[in-house]
Design an enzyme around this catalytic site. Structure first.
Site, PDB file in Angstrom:
ATOM      1  N   HIS A  12       0.872  -1.195   0.000  1.00 20.67           N
ATOM      2  CA  HIS A  12       0.000   0.000   0.000  1.00 20.67           C
ATOM      3  C   HIS A  12       0.896   1.228   0.000  1.00 20.67           C
ATOM      4  O   HIS A  12       1.439   1.604   1.035  1.00 20.67           O
ATOM      5  CB  HIS A  12      -0.889   0.000   1.240  1.00 20.67           C
ATOM      6  CG  HIS A  12      -1.885   1.129   1.267  1.00 20.67           C
ATOM      7  ND1 HIS A  12      -3.236   0.918   1.440  1.00 20.67           N
ATOM      8  CD2 HIS A  12      -1.743   2.474   1.152  1.00 20.67           C
ATOM      9  CE1 HIS A  12      -3.870   2.079   1.426  1.00 20.67           C
ATOM     10  NE2 HIS A  12      -2.969   3.046   1.259  1.00 20.67           N
ATOM     11  N   HIS A  14       1.604   5.347  -1.571  1.00 25.40           N
ATOM     12  CA  HIS A  14       1.238   6.564  -2.290  1.00 25.40           C
ATOM     13  C   HIS A  14       2.501   7.192  -2.874  1.00 25.40           C
ATOM     14  O   HIS A  14       3.437   7.510  -2.135  1.00 25.40           O
ATOM     15  CB  HIS A  14       0.557   7.574  -1.355  1.00 25.40           C
ATOM     16  CG  HIS A  14      -0.750   7.108  -0.813  1.00 25.40           C
ATOM     17  ND1 HIS A  14      -1.946   7.301  -1.484  1.00 25.40           N
ATOM     18  CD2 HIS A  14      -1.057   6.434   0.330  1.00 25.40           C
ATOM     19  CE1 HIS A  14      -2.933   6.779  -0.772  1.00 25.40           C
ATOM     20  NE2 HIS A  14      -2.417   6.240   0.332  1.00 25.40           N
ATOM     21  N   LYS A  94      -9.416  -0.097  -5.872  1.00 20.10           N
ATOM     22  CA  LYS A  94      -9.391   0.514  -4.545  1.00 20.10           C
ATOM     23  C   LYS A  94     -10.673   1.309  -4.295  1.00 20.10           C
ATOM     24  O   LYS A  94     -10.996   2.241  -5.026  1.00 20.10           O
ATOM     25  CB  LYS A  94      -8.179   1.439  -4.411  1.00 20.10           C
ATOM     26  CG  LYS A  94      -8.093   2.190  -3.081  1.00 20.10           C
ATOM     27  CD  LYS A  94      -7.894   1.247  -1.904  1.00 20.10           C
ATOM     28  CE  LYS A  94      -7.875   2.013  -0.582  1.00 20.10           C
ATOM     29  NZ  LYS A  94      -6.603   2.741  -0.378  1.00 20.10           N
ATOM     30  N   HIS A 131     -10.482   1.309   1.835  1.00 20.53           N
ATOM     31  CA  HIS A 131     -10.218   2.224   2.944  1.00 20.53           C
ATOM     32  C   HIS A 131     -11.445   2.159   3.839  1.00 20.53           C
ATOM     33  O   HIS A 131     -12.478   2.771   3.539  1.00 20.53           O
ATOM     34  CB  HIS A 131      -9.989   3.648   2.434  1.00 20.53           C
ATOM     35  CG  HIS A 131      -9.686   4.636   3.524  1.00 20.53           C
ATOM     36  ND1 HIS A 131      -8.471   5.278   3.636  1.00 20.53           N
ATOM     37  CD2 HIS A 131     -10.441   5.091   4.568  1.00 20.53           C
ATOM     38  CE1 HIS A 131      -8.485   6.072   4.690  1.00 20.53           C
ATOM     39  NE2 HIS A 131      -9.678   5.978   5.270  1.00 20.53           N
ATOM     40  N   HIS A 165      -4.727  -0.817   5.790  1.00 24.28           N
ATOM     41  CA  HIS A 165      -4.173  -0.102   6.963  1.00 24.28           C
ATOM     42  C   HIS A 165      -5.055  -0.222   8.209  1.00 24.28           C
ATOM     43  O   HIS A 165      -5.548   0.775   8.737  1.00 24.28           O
ATOM     44  CB  HIS A 165      -3.883   1.363   6.636  1.00 24.28           C
ATOM     45  CG  HIS A 165      -4.939   2.094   5.852  1.00 24.28           C
ATOM     46  ND1 HIS A 165      -6.262   2.112   6.207  1.00 24.28           N
ATOM     47  CD2 HIS A 165      -4.850   2.834   4.729  1.00 24.28           C
ATOM     48  CE1 HIS A 165      -6.937   2.839   5.345  1.00 24.28           C
ATOM     49  NE2 HIS A 165      -6.096   3.287   4.429  1.00 24.28           N
ATOM     50  N   ASP A 237       1.413   2.578   3.547  1.00 24.53           N
ATOM     51  CA  ASP A 237       0.552   3.754   3.423  1.00 24.53           C
ATOM     52  C   ASP A 237       1.400   5.017   3.498  1.00 24.53           C
ATOM     53  O   ASP A 237       0.940   6.067   3.953  1.00 24.53           O
ATOM     54  CB  ASP A 237      -0.545   3.769   4.491  1.00 24.53           C
ATOM     55  CG  ASP A 237      -1.665   4.762   4.190  1.00 24.53           C
ATOM     56  OD1 ASP A 237      -1.790   5.175   3.015  1.00 24.53           O
ATOM     57  OD2 ASP A 237      -2.399   5.139   5.131  1.00 24.53           O
TER      58      ASP A 237
END
Length: 333
Positions: A12, A14, A94, A131, A165, A237
């Site tokens: 995961h 970004h 996602k 999420h 997460h 994350d």
């Protein structure tokens, strides 16, 4: 002491885009053989063309590093034809509840609106990444969302659903209720509680969503990771924001951990006598669960102190990492 990790994966991540990606992507590709790349750009990565273009920008930013970007697409109502094309290009889809986190305003407003797409995903064996937060009181948002996971896991039993997460003991317990549920957990949620974020002076560089929870939640997450739970995987994350967005009255949510993730995990597992479980946590479990075959690569770490930089700078960007200015006991070599 030297530790070798084979093809470690960040499940995961970004990377943002543009100059920020040029700064942070090499800090992940230096440590990991691959990562699952989040799609919440502006506009979101939500069709085959956007996925292909973003993947190429990621590869360009990583340069010559051996690194496999496992792409994702932003959840929306997809046709069977669209999903058939995406299946060739993405690791998974996602799902963000609308407004739950950074750049998620175009997310799902009502889960019933997602059912048709979820049915097609189940038939095509495309994983769903979620999420999982409600819009309730901030400390209760993950707990309130667990019934949504139960409903999805029950009604779509052949759909692999990853609880992204996770931050609570209740989510760890839920992981054992359904075989089609998996989960990722971050470095920060294995280490900190809300007290570390706001118990004294506010520490904006530790603020993220889902917010860090109670000591008993951290302990449950840590024990699940250390024990080698086969459906719990590392997902950093890692979420970079420029300093002006973090050190502000409207502090952006996200902790930047990419450059220290593996050394900090090695220190944590070493502290608890569980270094033999780290390979599974950072690669083996994900490969077994999803049938991944990441690039062959060995990453070496040493039990030797490393001073974490105060910030990482380049391409006109400046980002503060977790543990900035601190000494940690392991380093990459």
């Amino acid at each position: 002491m030297i530790l070798e990790l084979h093809s470690p994966l960040d499940m995961h991540l970004h990377l943002r885009d543009g100059d920020m990606m040029k700064l942070v992507a090499p800090l992940s590709s230096a440590s990991f053989a691959g990562a699952v790349i989040m799609p919440n750009l502006v506009p979101p990565v939500a069709d085959a063309g956007a996925v292909q273009a973003y993947r190429q920008r990621v590869l360009d930013a990583c340069g010559d590093d051996v690194f496999q970007p496992y792409m994702t697409a932003f959840f929306r109502s997809y046709s069977e034809k669209e999903l058939s094309r995406l299946k060739e290009l993405v690791f998974g889809i996602k799902l963000y509840p609308a407004g739950a986190t950074t750049n998620s305003e175009g997310g799902v407003k009502a889960m019933k609106d997602a059912e048709a797409t979820l049915s097609i995903m189940q038939e095509m064996d495309i994983p769903l990444l979620v999420h999982g937060e409600s819009h309730g009181f901030v400390m209760d948002r993950e707990a309130e969302f667990l019934d949504v996971y139960r409903d999805l896991a029950t009604r779509f039993p052949r759909l692999t659903i990853c609880m992204e997460h996770i931050t609570t003991a209740a989510a760890v317990q839920l992981l054992d209720e359904f075989e089609n549920l998996a989960a990722t957990v971050t470095l920060q949620h294995l280490l900190i509680t809300l007290d570390d974020v706001a118990g004294g002076m506010l520490r904006p560089h530790l603020f993220c969503k889902p917010i860090a929870k109670r000591p008993e939640d951290r302990e449950a997450l840590l024990q699940a990771a250390l024990s080698g739970h086969p459906r719990l995987m590392f997902g950093s994350d890692s979420a970079p924001h420029p300093i002006h967005a973090k050190e502000a009255c409207g502090c952006a949510a996200g902790v930047f951990t990419a450059p220290i993730a593996l050394p900090r995990l090695a220190a944590l597992f070493d502290e608890h006598g569980a270094l033999d479980r780290l390979q599974g946590f950072v690669s083996g479990h994900a490969c077994a669960l999803y049938g991944l075959n990441p690039p062959a690569r060995t990453v070496r770490l040493q039990r030797r102190e490393m001073l974490v930089p105060d910030a990482y700078e380049g391409h006109g960007q400046k980002v503060v990492p977790m543990d900035a200015g601190c000494t940690i006991p392991w380093r990459l070599i």
